[in-house]
Design a protein around this motif. Structure first.
Motif, PDB file in Angstrom:
ATOM      1  N   MET A   1       0.804  -1.256   0.017  1.00  0.00           N
ATOM      2  CA  MET A   1      -0.150   0.050   0.037  1.00  0.00           C
ATOM      3  C   MET A   1       0.956   1.235   0.006  1.00  0.00           C
ATOM      4  SD  MET A   1      -3.107   1.031   2.551  1.00  0.00           S
ATOM      5  CE  MET A   1      -3.526  -0.663   3.000  1.00  0.00           C
ATOM      6  N   THR A   2       0.888   2.227  -0.524  1.00  0.00           N
ATOM      7  CA  THR A   2       1.639   3.323  -0.888  1.00  0.00           C
ATOM      8  C   THR A   2       0.823   4.283   0.024  1.00  0.00           C
ATOM      9  OG1 THR A   2      -0.110   4.435  -2.501  1.00  0.00           O
ATOM     10  CG2 THR A   2       1.695   3.103  -3.545  1.00  0.00           C
ATOM     11  N   LYS A   3       1.971   5.353   0.161  1.00  0.00           N
ATOM     12  CA  LYS A   3       1.898   6.297   1.237  1.00  0.00           C
ATOM     13  C   LYS A   3       0.439   7.037   0.860  1.00  0.00           C
ATOM     14  CE  LYS A   3       4.015  10.314   3.476  1.00  0.00           C
ATOM     15  NZ  LYS A   3       5.212  11.106   3.342  1.00  0.00           N
ATOM     16  N   ASN A   4       0.269   7.433  -0.232  1.00  0.00           N
ATOM     17  CA  ASN A   4      -1.071   8.213  -0.465  1.00  0.00           C
ATOM     18  C   ASN A   4      -2.228   7.505  -0.282  1.00  0.00           C
ATOM     19  OD1 ASN A   4       0.529  10.627  -1.502  1.00  0.00           O
ATOM     20  ND2 ASN A   4       0.481   9.898  -3.803  1.00  0.00           N
ATOM     21  N   THR A   5      -2.195   6.242  -0.623  1.00  0.00           N
ATOM     22  CA  THR A   5      -3.377   5.267  -0.366  1.00  0.00           C
ATOM     23  C   THR A   5      -3.714   5.313   1.068  1.00  0.00           C
ATOM     24  OG1 THR A   5      -2.793   3.941  -2.160  1.00  0.00           O
ATOM     25  CG2 THR A   5      -4.402   3.043  -0.633  1.00  0.00           C
ATOM     26  N   LYS A   6      -2.787   5.148   2.290  1.00  0.00           N
ATOM     27  CA  LYS A   6      -2.777   5.450   3.427  1.00  0.00           C
ATOM     28  C   LYS A   6      -3.489   6.530   3.876  1.00  0.00           C
ATOM     29  CE  LYS A   6       0.951   2.005   4.627  1.00  0.00           C
ATOM     30  NZ  LYS A   6       2.049   1.923   5.267  1.00  0.00           N
ATOM     31  N   ILE A   7      -2.936   7.492   3.188  1.00  0.00           N
ATOM     32  CA  ILE A   7      -3.530   9.045   3.948  1.00  0.00           C
ATOM     33  C   ILE A   7      -4.931   9.036   3.325  1.00  0.00           C
ATOM     34  CG2 ILE A   7      -3.437  11.439   3.044  1.00  0.00           C
ATOM     35  CD1 ILE A   7      -0.385  10.944   2.939  1.00  0.00           C
ATOM     36  N   VAL A   8      -5.364   8.760   2.008  1.00  0.00           N
ATOM     37  CA  VAL A   8      -6.684   8.594   1.726  1.00  0.00           C
ATOM     38  C   VAL A   8      -7.472   7.852   2.599  1.00  0.00           C
ATOM     39  CG1 VAL A   8      -8.398   8.014  -0.390  1.00  0.00           C
ATOM     40  CG2 VAL A   8      -6.134   9.267  -0.654  1.00  0.00           C
TER      41      VAL A   8
END
Length: 98
Positions: A1-8
């Motif tokens: 899981m990418t950093k952007n996905t985690k933030i979303v």
């Protein structure tokens, strides 16, 4: 899981928490929506009127109506913004490939 996905995912979880917590915490307040006002007006005209449908969930409090409206507006704005951004970026990247 990418950093952007985690933030979303974190932002969506926070949005859900912000929407649900007031519904659970604010008890004993009066919820007055347009449906209740319409029913009162109809009852004044026809005292024998009986509603043929009932709400599935009775939200607590008048603040709940504003909260639900704001959540609806935010979701609509998010969908609109995402769609507009998608269309603009699609056009931009299509020109680069050609």
């Amino acid at each position: 899981m990418t950093k952007n996905t985690k933030i979303v995912i974190i932002c969506l979880a926070l949005a859900v928490i912000i929407a649900v917590v007031p519904l659970l915490v604010l008890n004993g307040t009066e919820f007055g929506g347009a449906d209740g006002a319409a029913e009162e007006a109809i009852t004044k005209i026809n005292p024998d009127y009986e509603a043929w449908a009932a709400p599935v969930i009775e939200p607590p409090g008048g603040e709940t109506e504003s909260l639900l409206f704001c959540v609806q507006a935010a979701l609509g704005g998010g969908v609109f913004g995402f769609g507009l951004g998608y269309l603009i970026c699609r056009k931009k990247f299509t020109k680069k490939e050609e």
